[in-house]
Design a protein around this motif. Structure first.
Motif: not given
Length: 278
Positions: A58-62
């Protein structure tokens, strides 16, 4: 932000080893769809590193909108699916399991059947099951019983990979208790929705372990009580059991009293469910 048109709900419990590959493959599949999508992971009170793994994602760009729900303790697959359905925004809701035994790559096929209007709900039919012989035979017996009871030509109603219109999920919400998730296709059909099945490949679990145990068989039988009485054949079975048991009890055969106990428990379970459902 564009509203997702397809929501994929993935319930999971202690699936830390599978999550990285699952997410990679799922995002690749959904990114290729010509429609906005979202992934909703529902952690059913995992005790391993699944919550932290989800937090890292969730903390990464997806490339695909990714969301997560964490249940405070293990409540079961039905409750996890219900939690995912509650926050899903898509007009089509798909589900799949986190163990990767049904490849995420099959989801576009199921979604396309719903998008085209061919069916309101599509369930995957696992081919060449890569499970234990006992589990395969139990599944075949279970599905054969449901086909006889309902008259529906479905071979794998309890497969975790499905796609359905949002309306179907909303109308099934009242049934999302106990372990009723396994009966969703036949319940949808009973409500008048078109239900289809699509053959899909099935692969062996490579990481983690299955939580499939004897308790699930017991819950499946208990949950079948209210479901069976939605069809005339279910009422017929109950009537025959009750009548035969009364006859044997009148003749002072112990089997008669045992049969009456089963018939009473059957009816009581169904009644308790309907009261709870309301």
């Amino acid at each position: 932000m564009t509203t997702p048109q397809v929501s994929v709900v993935v319930p999971m419990y202690d699936e830390e080893p599978n999550l990285p590959e699952l997410h990679t493959r799922l995002t690749m599949v959904l990114a290729r769809l010509d429609t906005p999508c979202e992934i909703i992971y529902v952690d059913d009170g995992s005790t391993d590193g699944t919550p932290q793994e989800l937090e890292n994602l969730l903390q990464q760009s997806q490339p695909v909108c990714t969301r997560a729900v964490r249940l405070p303790y293990r409540r079961g697959k039905t409750a996890a699916l219900s939690a995912g359905f509650a926050i899903a925004r898509g007009s089509i809701i798909a589900t799949t399991d986190a163990d990767l035994q049904e490849p995420p790559e099959v989801l576009p096929l199921l979604v396309s059947r719903v998008q085209s209007g061919q069916a309101h709900l599509v369930v995957a039919w696992r081919q060449q099951r890569q499970d234990s012989l006992f589990r395969v035979l139990a599944s075949r017996l279970f599905n054969a019983l449901l086909r006889w009871l309902t008259g529906l030509s479905l071979h794998d109603v309890n497969c975790g990979t499905k796609a359905m219109k949002r309306e179907v999920a909303e109308n099934l919400e009242g049934w999302m208790v106990s372990d009723m998730h396994r009966y969703l296709p036949i319940l949808a059909a009973r409500m008048g929705y078109r239900v289809e099945e699509v053959p899909v490949p099935h692969v062996m679990r490579r990481r983690g372990r299955s939580r499939f145990g004897a308790s699930r068989y017991l819950r499946a039988v208990v949950d079948l009580a209210p479901v069976s009485l939605m069809w005339w054949r279910g009422w017929g079975m109950w009537t025959v059991l009750t009548g035969l048991s009364l006859l044997l009890a009148k003749m002072h055969y112990p089997m008669g009293w045992a049969g009456l106990a089963v018939a009473t428990a059957w009816a009581a379970t169904a009644l308790a469910f309907w009261i709870r459902k309301r």
